[in-house]
Design a protein around this motif. Structure first.
Motif, PDB file in Angstrom:
ATOM      1  N   TYR A 154       0.808  -1.219   0.000  1.00  0.00           N
ATOM      2  CA  TYR A 154       0.000   0.000   0.000  1.00  0.00           C
ATOM      3  C   TYR A 154       0.845   1.274   0.000  1.00  0.00           C
ATOM      4  N   LEU A 155       2.170   1.128   0.057  1.00  0.00           N
ATOM      5  CA  LEU A 155       3.029   2.288   0.285  1.00  0.00           C
ATOM      6  C   LEU A 155       3.608   2.844  -1.010  1.00  0.00           C
ATOM      7  N   PRO A 156       3.291   4.094  -1.361  1.00  0.00           N
ATOM      8  CA  PRO A 156       4.020   4.733  -2.459  1.00  0.00           C
ATOM      9  C   PRO A 156       5.483   4.888  -2.042  1.00  0.00           C
ATOM     10  N   GLU A 157       6.373   4.894  -3.016  1.00  0.00           N
ATOM     11  CA  GLU A 157       7.785   5.095  -2.686  1.00  0.00           C
ATOM     12  C   GLU A 157       7.931   6.468  -2.023  1.00  0.00           C
ATOM     13  N   SER A 158       8.520   6.501  -0.829  1.00  0.00           N
ATOM     14  CA  SER A 158       8.562   7.733  -0.025  1.00  0.00           C
ATOM     15  C   SER A 158       9.882   7.821   0.713  1.00  0.00           C
ATOM     16  N   TYR A 159      10.398   9.037   0.829  1.00  0.00           N
ATOM     17  CA  TYR A 159      11.642   9.271   1.579  1.00  0.00           C
ATOM     18  C   TYR A 159      11.574  10.638   2.260  1.00  0.00           C
ATOM     19  N   SER A 160      12.303  10.767   3.346  1.00  0.00           N
ATOM     20  CA  SER A 160      12.523  12.099   3.908  1.00  0.00           C
ATOM     21  C   SER A 160      13.430  12.844   2.930  1.00  0.00           C
ATOM     22  N   LEU A 161      13.007  14.028   2.509  1.00  0.00           N
ATOM     23  CA  LEU A 161      13.768  14.779   1.508  1.00  0.00           C
ATOM     24  C   LEU A 161      14.949  15.464   2.177  1.00  0.00           C
ATOM     25  N   ARG A 162      16.134  14.988   1.844  1.00  0.00           N
ATOM     26  CA  ARG A 162      17.333  15.507   2.514  1.00  0.00           C
ATOM     27  C   ARG A 162      18.343  16.135   1.546  1.00  0.00           C
ATOM     28  N   SER A 163      18.223  15.850   0.253  1.00  0.00           N
ATOM     29  CA  SER A 163      19.249  16.340  -0.663  1.00  0.00           C
ATOM     30  C   SER A 163      18.694  16.514  -2.071  1.00  0.00           C
ATOM     31  N   TYR A 164      19.424  17.268  -2.880  1.00  0.00           N
ATOM     32  CA  TYR A 164      19.039  17.445  -4.277  1.00  0.00           C
ATOM     33  C   TYR A 164      19.171  16.125  -5.036  1.00  0.00           C
ATOM     34  N   ALA A 165      20.158  15.318  -4.676  1.00  0.00           N
ATOM     35  CA  ALA A 165      20.354  14.035  -5.362  1.00  0.00           C
ATOM     36  C   ALA A 165      19.098  13.164  -5.234  1.00  0.00           C
ATOM     37  N   MET A 166      18.527  13.110  -4.034  1.00  0.00           N
ATOM     38  CA  MET A 166      17.308  12.329  -3.832  1.00  0.00           C
ATOM     39  C   MET A 166      16.153  12.937  -4.627  1.00  0.00           C
ATOM     40  N   PHE A 167      16.062  14.268  -4.581  1.00  0.00           N
ATOM     41  CA  PHE A 167      15.008  14.973  -5.308  1.00  0.00           C
ATOM     42  C   PHE A 167      15.096  14.657  -6.806  1.00  0.00           C
ATOM     43  N   LYS A 168      16.277  14.767  -7.376  1.00  0.00           N
ATOM     44  CA  LYS A 168      16.463  14.529  -8.806  1.00  0.00           C
ATOM     45  C   LYS A 168      16.174  13.081  -9.166  1.00  0.00           C
ATOM     46  N   SER A 169      16.567  12.172  -8.282  1.00  0.00           N
ATOM     47  CA  SER A 169      16.320  10.742  -8.532  1.00  0.00           C
ATOM     48  C   SER A 169      14.828  10.446  -8.630  1.00  0.00           C
ATOM     49  N   MET A 170      14.052  11.002  -7.694  1.00  0.00           N
ATOM     50  CA  MET A 170      12.603  10.772  -7.713  1.00  0.00           C
ATOM     51  C   MET A 170      11.964  11.441  -8.936  1.00  0.00           C
ATOM     52  N   CYS A 171      12.427  12.624  -9.292  1.00  0.00           N
ATOM     53  CA  CYS A 171      11.872  13.328 -10.449  1.00  0.00           C
ATOM     54  C   CYS A 171      12.236  12.627 -11.762  1.00  0.00           C
ATOM     55  N   THR A 172      13.338  11.907 -11.758  1.00  0.00           N
ATOM     56  CA  THR A 172      13.739  11.153 -12.954  1.00  0.00           C
ATOM     57  C   THR A 172      12.866   9.912 -13.123  1.00  0.00           C
ATOM     58  N   ARG A 173      12.537   9.270 -11.999  1.00  0.00           N
ATOM     59  CA  ARG A 173      11.788   8.004 -12.071  1.00  0.00           C
ATOM     60  C   ARG A 173      10.293   8.194 -12.286  1.00  0.00           C
ATOM     61  N   TYR A 174       9.744   9.307 -11.802  1.00  0.00           N
ATOM     62  CA  TYR A 174       8.294   9.485 -11.859  1.00  0.00           C
ATOM     63  C   TYR A 174       7.922  10.774 -12.575  1.00  0.00           C
ATOM     64  N   SER A 175       6.820  10.739 -13.297  1.00  0.00           N
ATOM     65  CA  SER A 175       6.341  11.924 -14.021  1.00  0.00           C
ATOM     66  C   SER A 175       5.638  12.899 -13.081  1.00  0.00           C
TER      67      SER A 175
END
Length: 456
Positions: free
Chosen positions: A223-244
């Motif tokens: 039931y869990l969407p992929e989720s993380y505590s946002l800590r860095s630009y690298a994580m932000f860019k990774s999620m934006c690359t994988r999902y529209s």
């Protein structure tokens, strides 16, 4: 529950002394209470030595005016009785204390503002079940944990008085600042240790805490969407690359406040949609770095969860989600009290009632949505299964005591159920509206769980 219920009659202290109670003979026989022998009387944290006198053909209890005043009981109060042979203790109750954020003593008919109607509803429901409820604020907690200044409601209105610390506390504080204050934390710790009291819904839940904990539960992971505590630009860019589409949610936000939806437009551009009181505000960015830079200032004071965007069902172009109220019942087991559909208001992408969202039944919400017909028949059962799995997962994976949880769920266009959020202080207006004189199942269930915790 087999604990008998009796009505308390108050007698002048000139007629009945403070260390004598008169009780119906049949009730004394049923509970095997010894007559004319000193026993301990218990009402929440209150303790007093009394002798019981049996009264033939009488179903109630009589106590002196002085004793009733010390206990905070008024005439006609229905209470349950429990006799504990091992400690020769007669317990009256359950005594339930509801901890609320603030009171308004200068408004006699609405001392708790908008939640006064709920407080009266709970009082009426407690009378029906033989429980005694009062309401108190952090300001009502004194230097000693054995009593508090609280409010009770009876036939003559609201009254403020000193009352024993309760058997069960329902924590309905609405701010973390109050909840984490030294006076509240000390009080909760003391009454648990000294009087065996129970405190449920004892803490707020952070979004990141919930998703991190539930990732460890195999029954809930689906039931869990992929989720993380946002800590860095690298994580932000990774999620934006994988999902529209991705969502940024304040870890400690509520009512949809501060949520940002990021949607890819074309190959490189992104649109940020901000949830505001007046609707959705949009802003376009050429690349993720500029987008991240625009929110990095907020991240200095607000922690965010970054979450996979989902293609959720809609009704007339408006997002639809669901609020499940799960509660522990008279046996201490989780059950579904209600599930309602919530459709976002015009110009909003969050469905909260505070943002113009509307309530409907699950069946109505699904029928008006773009969910394919093959999934409609099983939507309700899937939502129920998910809510129960998640409530049990919270109980097992987060070290705190919860008696009710508001669980926000969504369904995507393929019929899959997703968890959006878990609220440990669910509003009593988010499942069924309050109506004067009507007792809702959610209120009855809270009392039944309090009875279970306290043994009544």
């Amino acid at each position: 529950m087999s604990t008998p219920k009796v009505n308390v009659q108050i007698v002048s202290s000139d007629i009945l002394s403070d260390d004598v109670l008169m009780l119906g003979e049949s009730v004394m026989k049923q509970l095997k209470i010894p007559a004319h022998q000193p026993i301990s009387l218990k009402f929440g944290a209150f303790r007093h030595s009394v002798t019981l006198v049996p009264v033939p053909r009488f179903e109630g209890m009589r106590m002196s005016q002085t004793l009733s005043h010390r206990m905070g009981i008024h005439s006609g109060t229905p209470l349950r009785l429990q006799y504990r042979t091992s400690g020769r203790t007669l317990a009256l109750g359950p005594l339930i204390g509801v901890l609320v954020s603030r009171s308004f003593p200068h408004i006699p008919d609405k001392p708790f503002g908008d939640i006064t109607l709920f407080c009266r509803e709970l009082t009426t429901a407690c009378r029906a079940q033989g429980a005694y409820v009062y309401f108190f604020t952090p300001g009502g907690i004194g230097s000693s944990s054995n009593s508090v200044e609280g409010w009770v409601h009876n036939a003559t209105g609201w009254h403020r008085m000193s009352l024993p610390a309760p058997d069960v506390v329902n924590n309905r504080l609405t701010t973390r600042k109050l909840e984490n204050s030294a006076v509240v934390q000390s009080f909760m710790k003391d009454i648990r240790n000294r009087y065996g009291s129970h405190v449920f819904n004892e803490k707020f839940l952070d979004k990141s805490e919930v998703f991190e904990a539930l990732k460890k539960d195999s029954a809930v992971q689906k039931y869990l969407p992929e989720s993380y505590s946002l800590r860095s630009y690298a994580m932000f860019k990774s999620m934006c690359t994988r999902y529209s589409a991705v969502f940024l949610k304040p870890v400690r936000g509520s009512l949809g406040k501060g949520i940002i939806r990021l949607t890819r437009v074309g190959s490189e551009s992104w649109q940020a949609s901000y949830a505001t009181v007046n609707g959705t505000r949009r802003q376009s960015f050429n690349d993720p770095a500029k987008l991240f830079s625009s929110i990095s200032g907020k991240m200095k004071t607000v922690r965010y969860l970054i979450q996979q965007g989902l293609t959720l069902i809609e009704a007339g172009g408006r997002p639809v989600d669901f609020r499940a109220l799960t509660q522990k019942n008279a046996s201490g087991a989780w059950q579904i009290t209600s599930i309602v559909g919530r459709t976002a208001g015009s110009h909003h992408f969050v469905s909260n009632l505070a943002r113009g969202g509307t309530l409907s039944t699950v069946k109505e919400a699904v029928a008006k949505s773009n969910l394919p017909g093959t999934h409609r028949a099983v939507a309700s059962s899937r939502l129920q299964r998910a809510a129960l799995d998640i409530a049990k997962g919270i109980d097992e994976k987060i070290p705190a005591h919860f008696g009710e949880l508001g669980i926000d769920l969504a369904i995507d266009t393929s019929g899959r159920v997703w968890l959006l959020e878990v609220n440990s202080k669910p509003s009593k207006n988010d499942n069924t509206p309050l109506k004067e004189g009507k007792i809702r199942p959610s209120v009855r269930m809270m009392i039944q769980y309090a009875r279970h915790l306290s043994g009544f």
